[in-house]
Each structure stands twice: as C-alpha cells, then as structure tokens.
Design an enzyme around this catalytic site. Structure first.
Site, PDB file in Angstrom:
ATOM      1  N   LYS A   1       0.847  -1.197   0.000  1.00 39.14           N
ATOM      2  CA  LYS A   1       0.000   0.000   0.000  1.00 39.14           C
ATOM      3  C   LYS A   1       0.877   1.241   0.000  1.00 39.14           C
ATOM      4  O   LYS A   1       1.563   1.528   0.973  1.00 39.14           O
ATOM      5  CB  LYS A   1      -0.892   0.036   1.249  1.00 39.14           C
ATOM      6  CG  LYS A   1      -1.968   1.118   1.108  1.00 39.14           C
ATOM      7  CD  LYS A   1      -2.583   1.549   2.408  1.00 39.14           C
ATOM      8  CE  LYS A   1      -1.771   2.587   3.121  1.00 39.14           C
ATOM      9  NZ  LYS A   1      -1.667   3.880   2.405  1.00 39.14           N
TER      10      LYS A   1
ATOM     11  N   GLU B   1      10.277   0.675  10.223  1.00 37.80           N
ATOM     12  CA  GLU B   1      11.288   1.699   9.975  1.00 37.80           C
ATOM     13  C   GLU B   1      10.594   3.025  10.221  1.00 37.80           C
ATOM     14  O   GLU B   1       9.726   3.430   9.445  1.00 37.80           O
ATOM     15  CB  GLU B   1      11.802   1.560   8.537  1.00 37.80           C
ATOM     16  CG  GLU B   1      13.161   2.205   8.346  1.00 37.80           C
ATOM     17  CD  GLU B   1      13.029   3.648   7.927  1.00 37.80           C
ATOM     18  OE1 GLU B   1      13.056   4.510   8.834  1.00 37.80           O
ATOM     19  OE2 GLU B   1      12.889   3.911   6.741  1.00 37.80           O
TER      20      GLU B   1
ATOM     21  N   CYS C   1      13.416  10.412   6.699  1.00 39.45           N
ATOM     22  CA  CYS C   1      13.424   9.873   8.069  1.00 39.45           C
ATOM     23  C   CYS C   1      14.802   9.965   8.703  1.00 39.45           C
ATOM     24  O   CYS C   1      14.921  10.152   9.902  1.00 39.45           O
ATOM     25  CB  CYS C   1      12.908   8.442   8.086  1.00 39.45           C
ATOM     26  SG  CYS C   1      13.746   7.388   6.923  1.00 39.45           S
TER      27      CYS C   1
ATOM     28  N   GLU D   1      10.447  15.098  15.806  1.00 35.08           N
ATOM     29  CA  GLU D   1      10.695  15.081  14.365  1.00 35.08           C
ATOM     30  C   GLU D   1       9.779  16.108  13.702  1.00 35.08           C
ATOM     31  O   GLU D   1       8.567  16.086  13.903  1.00 35.08           O
ATOM     32  CB  GLU D   1      10.385  13.666  13.836  1.00 35.08           C
ATOM     33  CG  GLU D   1      10.687  13.485  12.373  1.00 35.08           C
ATOM     34  CD  GLU D   1      10.425  12.047  11.890  1.00 35.08           C
ATOM     35  OE1 GLU D   1       9.399  11.470  12.277  1.00 35.08           O
ATOM     36  OE2 GLU D   1      11.249  11.531  11.116  1.00 35.08           O
TER      37      GLU D   1
HETATM   38  P1  NAI Z   1       2.011   7.905   8.542  1.00 32.25           P
HETATM   39  O1  NAI Z   1       2.920   7.108   9.371  1.00 32.25           O
HETATM   40  O2  NAI Z   1       0.644   8.183   9.033  1.00 32.25           O
HETATM   41  O3  NAI Z   1       1.844   7.204   7.104  1.00 32.25           O
HETATM   42  C1  NAI Z   1       2.702   6.257   6.567  1.00 32.25           C
HETATM   43  C2  NAI Z   1       1.904   5.165   5.898  1.00 32.25           C
HETATM   44  O4  NAI Z   1       1.136   4.459   6.859  1.00 32.25           O
HETATM   45  C3  NAI Z   1       0.907   5.650   4.867  1.00 32.25           C
HETATM   46  O5  NAI Z   1       0.872   4.725   3.806  1.00 32.25           O
HETATM   47  C4  NAI Z   1      -0.409   5.638   5.615  1.00 32.25           C
HETATM   48  O6  NAI Z   1      -1.527   5.507   4.793  1.00 32.25           O
HETATM   49  C5  NAI Z   1      -0.237   4.419   6.481  1.00 32.25           C
HETATM   50  N1  NAI Z   1      -1.046   4.399   7.702  1.00 32.25           N
HETATM   51  C6  NAI Z   1      -1.518   5.439   8.416  1.00 32.25           C
HETATM   52  N2  NAI Z   1      -2.204   4.997   9.493  1.00 32.25           N
HETATM   53  C7  NAI Z   1      -2.146   3.648   9.460  1.00 32.25           C
HETATM   54  C8  NAI Z   1      -2.643   2.614  10.304  1.00 32.25           C
HETATM   55  N3  NAI Z   1      -3.332   2.890  11.410  1.00 32.25           N
HETATM   56  N4  NAI Z   1      -2.382   1.347   9.978  1.00 32.25           N
HETATM   57  C9  NAI Z   1      -1.671   1.040   8.879  1.00 32.25           C
HETATM   58  N5  NAI Z   1      -1.192   1.968   8.045  1.00 32.25           N
HETATM   59  C10 NAI Z   1      -1.414   3.263   8.328  1.00 32.25           C
HETATM   60  O7  NAI Z   1       2.711   9.243   8.187  1.00 32.25           O
HETATM   61  P2  NAI Z   1       2.007  10.596   7.692  1.00 32.25           P
HETATM   62  O8  NAI Z   1       0.710  10.886   8.342  1.00 32.25           O
HETATM   63  O9  NAI Z   1       1.961  10.495   6.241  1.00 32.25           O
HETATM   64  O10 NAI Z   1       3.033  11.664   8.225  1.00 32.25           O
HETATM   65  C11 NAI Z   1       2.946  12.109   9.580  1.00 32.25           C
HETATM   66  C12 NAI Z   1       4.286  12.284  10.177  1.00 32.25           C
HETATM   67  O11 NAI Z   1       4.946  11.026  10.181  1.00 32.25           O
HETATM   68  C13 NAI Z   1       5.219  13.179   9.400  1.00 32.25           C
HETATM   69  O12 NAI Z   1       5.073  14.488   9.759  1.00 32.25           O
HETATM   70  C14 NAI Z   1       6.538  12.652   9.799  1.00 32.25           C
HETATM   71  O13 NAI Z   1       6.936  13.218  11.014  1.00 32.25           O
HETATM   72  C15 NAI Z   1       6.314  11.196  10.007  1.00 32.25           C
HETATM   73  N6  NAI Z   1       6.731  10.363   8.871  1.00 32.25           N
HETATM   74  C16 NAI Z   1       7.884   9.683   8.979  1.00 32.25           C
HETATM   75  C17 NAI Z   1       8.323   8.914   7.943  1.00 32.25           C
HETATM   76  C18 NAI Z   1       9.576   8.166   8.037  1.00 32.25           C
HETATM   77  O14 NAI Z   1      10.033   7.607   7.052  1.00 32.25           O
HETATM   78  N7  NAI Z   1      10.187   8.095   9.175  1.00 32.25           N
HETATM   79  C19 NAI Z   1       7.589   8.827   6.693  1.00 32.25           C
HETATM   80  C20 NAI Z   1       6.348   9.545   6.692  1.00 32.25           C
HETATM   81  C21 NAI Z   1       5.973  10.296   7.743  1.00 32.25           C
END
Ligand code: NAI
Length: 717
Positions: free
Chosen positions: A140, A213, A247, A342
C-alpha cells in the site's frame, strides 16, 4: 494500466481507496501465487528482478517526472537519487535471489505499507527483498503518492512477474489498517513512530512477523577539525534534501564551540544560494512540501517554538503551492521541543558542545536512533565517536547516503529490522526452527505461595537477594515431592535487575576475546558440577546428562562466536565502504521457557553475553531450582556483577512489566500465552521482542541479541 493518463492530469485525490474486501482479494491472490513463486527458485526470481531493474532504467525519465509531480520533490533529486537508487535495489536483489540458499524459506505473503517521502524507492526497499526471498506482496503506497507504485505494477506485468506476486492497493490509513489485519504472514512498515506503535499493537500475538522503519531526529555533529565547507554541503544534503522530509535527515546540528559561529555564518551564506520553486525546474534545490496538511504541521511546530533564534533562507516564496523555506534555528537547549520532535520539514535546529563526550551525550539524548553524521578530518575522532552513537546508520564525513548493499534501519523508537544487504533479506526469510531436545515432562503442580523459609533467593547484581515481596513459591519434582522453595520475584525485583544491568554497562565494551574467556570459564565451572546438575535435571523429568552436555556445548558455541560475530564490509558505489557491525542490543529481559531448565537459560545467557549484552532471566517456578543452582557457578566464573541476573517468578506476573519497562531494550518470552501481552506492551518504547518457540539454536539467539549498525567511512577516495 493499458493506457497511461498524462502525468500532469494525475492527482492523488483520484486514486481509489481500497477497503477490506479489496485487501482480502489482493491477499488471496498473493496467497495463491506464493507457492509457485517460491518453488520457481532463486535463479528464476533473479531473472525477473533483473527485468524489473532494466525496465525501471528504461522508463527512468517517466518515473522521475511522475514522482516529482506526485510528491513535489525537485526533479533533480527524483532523477539522480530516487529512481537510480530504486533500480540499484532491484539489481542488487536480483543478485541476492540468484545466490539465495536453497534451504532458506520465504515467509509467505507480506503486507507492506510505505510513506510518501520516497514513494518508488521505499517500494523498491520493500518489494525487491520480499520477492528475492520467494514471498509475494500486497503493497500500500501512501495516500498522497500512489502514482509511481501504480506505474510499477505495469512494469511488473512487462517484466513477467506472475499474476498475484505483486499486488498494489491504494488508500489511506484505514486501508493500511485493513492490510495489517488481513491474513498476511508479515508486515513491513515505514512511516511515523505513532503509526508504527499502532501496528505493533495490532499485530501483537498474531504471529505475524514485523519490521518497522520509523522516524528520527538524527544528529549532525561537526568537530572543530572538520572540513567546514564540506560539512556545510553535508548539511544541505542532510536537511534540505527532499525538503527535509527524510526519516534519516540530519535535523539536529551539533557544533563544536570553537567553530560554531564561523560554521553558522558559512551555513547562512549557503542558505542564501538555495533556490526554491517549481519542482520540475532542473535548477531548483527546494521543491514543494508533499501536501498542505504536512505544510500546516511544519508551520504549527515551528510557529509554536519560542526558543533560540530563527533564520530563514532569503529565497522568495513561490506563488501558490505548498512551500516552506529552509530554516535554521540556533541556540536551542537539548530539552526544547524542536530538539526532540521530528519536524519532517526543511527545518534545522542547532546547539553547541564543548567536548567529544558532550557531543555523544547530546547526540544520544533522544528517543530515536535512526542515523547520525560525524564530521572531523581526524580519523581518530571520527572513528572513536561513530561507534558510540546510538543509531543504526552512521556516516563519517557524509550524509544521507543510501545503498542496497548497506543495511538501513534504526534502534530505539526508530524501529527494528533492516533494509538492504543480506541482513535486509534475512527479514524476509523464515528462520528455520531447530527442534527442541525431547524431554519427558513432569506434571505441573500448582505453585503454592508460602511464607519465607529456607528459600533459594534471586540473583541480582552478582548477589543473592531476597525477593521484594518476601514470598516464596514451592517447587515440586516430577514425583510431586516438594523439592524446595524459590523466591517469588516481582516488578520491584525486575527494576532492581535493570539497575544492576545499567551498572554493568562496561561489559558492552570488553573485547570479544575477554568475553570468550568468561564464557569458557563458565563452561569449565559448570562441567565441574555436571553430575550435580544432571541429577537435578533428572529429578525434574529431563535427561540430565544429555542436557548438561548440550548446555556445555552451547557455552562453547557462544564463546566461539565472541570474537567472530563481527559483521562484514560492504562495498558501496560512492567511493567508500560500509562497515556492517553486529552490535549488542543492550539490556535483555528473557522469560525462560518452562522446559530445558538448564539448556534454555544457558543458551540465552551465552548468546546474550557473547555479544556484550546484559541479561535478566526470569525463570518460571517449575524448573527454577536448576537455574538457582547456577548462582554459584556464575559467582565463580568471573561473570561481572549485574551482567546476568536471575529472577524466579510467575511469568504471567512479570511479563507485562518487563515488556513495558522503558529501560529494557529487548523482551523475550517463549510461552505462546505470553506473546500477545509482551508484544502489545513492547509498543511503549518499541523494544525488540522474540516470542517464537524456544530452540537451542545459537544463531537465533545471536540474531535476537544483536542489532546491525552500518558505519559509512570514506575509503580510497
Ligand atoms: P504515517 O505514518 O501516518 O503514514 C505512513 C503510511 O502508513 C501511509 O501509507 C499511511 O496511509 C499508512 N497508515 C496510516 N495509518 C495507518 C494505520 N493505522 N495502519 C496502517 N497503516 C497506516 O505518516 P504521515 O501521516 O503520512 O506523516 C505524519 C508524520 O509522520 C510526518 O510528519 C513525519 O513526522 C512522520 N513520517 C515519517 C516517515 C519516516 O520515514 N520516518 C515517513 C512519513 C511520515
């Protein structure tokens, strides 16, 4: 996708949201396709991975433009970093598939959830190793950036990937949650720590393998003897690459006091040359933030900050779009919110340090542990500091370098599991379970709690200690005869054991040679009392002589590994080397299984100690008198106080506290009834867990007891 819609017309809002029924259909397709895909063998899979790599290369331009349109990143980055690195990942994993050992097994169906910051690259990191190992996948992409994943599906068709092997489902967090809940064998997730925690809880007790990760707040440390101009460029690559939505971004600048002012001046001068604008313009350095929601999040976090001094790059804000200028906030203190949280945007925070020790302390003062960057022209400084940093990936005089051969991943709340290299592939193979030795099982009498009398105590900090509760548990032998009492350990005793492990931190830095000596000595002392232990094991229904022999063998195996489990060197295509080190996870708490009363504790402590960990063994009452007989053996074997602690206790009482404890790095429990609670509670600090069946297989213990640390060093430049 038979006909491609022009990229400019594509928009994330138009990608469909998959619901449970769609997810289940995708998982069923993956399930049906998996056996044949695995049975095809590594070389056949290698051909297909190679074909994917070639097609990604052929369509590189299209992928780069699509990625930039979807994500807002500068086309220069999509073209020079995202897409080539994704290709490289498939090439590298074609090689790993070719060499895939015939004895290794795939997990089965893997659910994969990725973020929006590097849409195709994160897909490559997930799909390539999974496929190489014979898994099938349901992936996904993030809701903001599904386009290159959908184009990738078309590439899979062209490359001859059999139907059902790769499935892409679009949607948001609900779709992700449905995928986590579906009938998959493993979940691999990259994204925020908050969602990582949710997924850890959701998968607790399901038996699904999990790698996470997650986020970071990585330090970028500049010493006074660094090449400052190079370090300034490093900062640009570190925090302004992809608008800081990385990240492993070096988002905390730690400056040695003597050069701090000069460095900030240079940095501000460089900031003045950064160009922000239309991501499709090849000369643009800073593109758009992925989405207005993310822009608002960055604005809110920066807007709420009142500490330090804020400097903004003087580049004009383009009209419209989601733009946030490169920002530097100096003079923060370590506890300020922006030093800890972050931001995931182009915002660098900084502070200063006086001594190398202070630099390490500041660097490690975070709940994260993803990456770090160290700058010094002095090889001694750089290579002394790098290993002390609590991070999974460390760059010496470099930043944000990534490669398929160099494992990537974090420690602490940055998650667990690695991507890249054979270590990443291992996360997609099912460990082969060695059968546990057959023992006759005694009846399990109900532990009766009685007042204290002649009772075996606990073993904490190298001393026998009365249990805090003052209570003891009666232990019966196979014949049902009362064999003795052991202390009823509790949460408080566990806390004391953690303190003892903290005090024994010197063990982590002893040499492998020295650790081997201690383990051999332990084996020698156990051997001297072999008859006594064999009789005790017999009394509790085991095969005494055989189990003692197995235990001695386990100690010898552990000792043998002490100076050999060092890792490897990976060549990376950037004129450097990656040192892929196996480092201790730290403080382990392990609930021993209810059989193999000597072999289990010995195997677990042997594997833990040999890598420099400290361990607290929680021993269930039934066979606990065997473990308590080890106290004297430990005392006479030069095992430093606090390195091994033993608590006899009812596992069900201790397990939740052990899993929830913030100062324990890994929690192991081998009773299936304990797994759900341990995994659920471990989400608090995202500690590593090991909850499968116990097997006296030292390789498994060593894997569970170690974390890969990848240190990139300049070499032969
Ligand atoms: P997120 O962690 O919510 O989204 C990442 C992925 O997880 C997306 O594909 C999303 O649809 C999915 N997802 C969301 N809720 C889920 C759940 N309950 N169960 C399974 N999958 C789920 O990140 P988001 O909202 O896009 O960004 C929010 C913050 O997260 C950012 O401001 C940043 O600080 C952090 N982030 C960190 C990343 C990293 O690589 N360390 C990458 C993206 C965001």
């Amino acid at each position: 996708m038979p006909r491609r819609t022009p990229p400019a017309a594509l928009n994330w809002r138009r990608s469909p949201k998959a619901h449970s029924a769609d997810i289940n259909a995708a998982v069923a397709a993956a399930r049906a396709a998996q056996p044949a895909w695995e049975a095809a063998g590594g070389p056949a899979r290698a051909r297909i991975l190679y074909a994917i790599a070639r097609l990604l290369q052929k369509h590189a331009r299209l992928f780069a433009v699509l990625e930039t349109l979807d994500n807002g990143k500068p086309i220069r980055e999509a073209r020079d970093a995202d897409i080539p690195l994704a290709q490289r990942h498939f090439y590298y994993h074609a090689g790993l598939a070719q060499l895939f050992p015939a004895t290794s097994r795939a997990y089965g169906v893997c659910g994969q959830i990725i973020p929006w910051n590097f849409p195709l690259l994160m897909l490559a990191w997930k799909v390539a190793p999974a496929l190489a190992a014979g898994n099938t996948v349901v992936l996904k992409p993030a809701e903001y950036t599904p386009l290159t994943a959908l184009l990738f599906a078309e590439v899979c068709q062209q490359a001859g990937v059999p139907a059902g092997v790769v499935n892409i489902v679009t949607g948001d967090g609900d779709t992700g949650a449905a995928l986590v809940a579906a009938d998959v064998d493993k979940i691999a997730f990259t994204g925020s720590t908050d969602v990582g925690r949710i997924i850890r809880r959701a998968t607790a007790g399901t038996g699904k393998a999990l790698t996470l990760e997650l986020g970071g707040k990585s330090p970028f440390i500049v010493f006074d003897d660094a090449d400052l101009d190079s370090a300034v460029e490093g900062v640009v690559d570190s925090i302004w690459f992809n608008q800081g939505q990385v990240c492993c971004a070096g988002s905390r600048l730690l400056l040695h006091e003597p050069i701090a002012d000069r460095f900030i001046l240079k940095l501000k001068a460089r900031m003045a040359t950064l160009r922000m604008g239309d991501p499709l313009d090849k000369s643009v350095d800073i593109g758009a933030i992925v989405h207005p929601t993310q822009l608002a999040r960055i604005r809110d976090m920066v807007g709420a900050n009142t500490a330090g001094t804020t400097h903004t790059a003087p580049c004009p804000l383009p009209d419209g779009g989601s733009f946030f200028p490169p920002t530097l906030i100096t003079g923060l203190s370590p506890s300020d919110a922006l030093m800890q949280h972050e931001i995931f945007g182009p915002v660098l925070v900084s502070t200063t340090f006086r001594t190398p020790a202070e630099a390490v302390e500041l660097a490690n003062n975070t709940r994260y542990g993803l990456a770090a960057s160290v700058w010094s022209e002095n090889i001694n400084t750089a290579l002394t500091i790098a290993p002390q940093l609590a991070a999974g990936v460390i760059w010496v005089n470099g930043a944000n370098m990534l490669d398929a051969a160099a494992p990537f991943g974090g420690i602490r709340e940055s998650g667990f599991g690695r991507e890249g290299g054979p270590e990443g592939l291992a996360a997609y193979t099912r460990p082969t379970e060695a059968p546990a030795p057959q023992r006759t099982s005694p009846p399990a009498p109900q532990p009766e709690v009685s007042g204290i009398d002649r009772t075996a105590k606990l073993y904490i900090g190298g001393k026998q200690a009365r249990p805090d509760s003052g209570y003891s548990i009666a232990v019966h032998d196979t014949g049902g005869t009362l064999a003795g009492h052991v202390g009823a350990g509790s949460r408080k005793d566990l806390r004391n054991a953690v303190e003892a492990m903290n005090a024994a931190k010197g063990w982590a830095t002893t040499s492998g040679h020295a650790r081997a000596q201690v383990l051999y000595f332990l084996a020698e002392n156990l051997s001297a009392r072999a008859g006594e232990f064999a009789a005790l094991i017999d009394r509790f229904g085991g095969a005494g002589q055989a189990e003692v022999e197995d235990s001695l063998n386990a100690l010898f195996t552990a000792a043998a590994w002490a100076d050999k489990f060092d890792g490897r060197v990976a060549g990376v295509p950037f004129g450097g080397l990656s040192l892929v080190l196996r480092t201790p996870v730290g403080k382990i708490a392990a609930i021993c299984p209810d059989d193999a009363g000597l072999l289990a504790p010995i195997t677990l402590l042997g594997g833990a100690l040999t890598l420099g960990n400290r361990i607290t063994l929680v021993v269930p009452p039934r066979l606990s008198l065997i473990a308590t007989a080890l106290y004297q053996v430990l005392d006479t074997s030069d095992v430093p106080a606090g390195t091994v602690n033993i608590i006899t206790a009812n596992p069900h009482e201790i397990a939740p506290h052990m899993a929830a404890h913030h100062d324990i790095d890994a929690a192991w429990a081998f009773d299936p009834a304990l797994a759900p609670g341990v995994e659920e509670e471990s989400a608090r600090n995202l500690k590593r867990t090991w909850t499968g069946a116990f097997t006296p297989d030292m390789t498994r213990v060593l894997d569970a007891a170690s974390a890969v640390k990848t240190i990139w060093v300049p070499f032969g430049l």
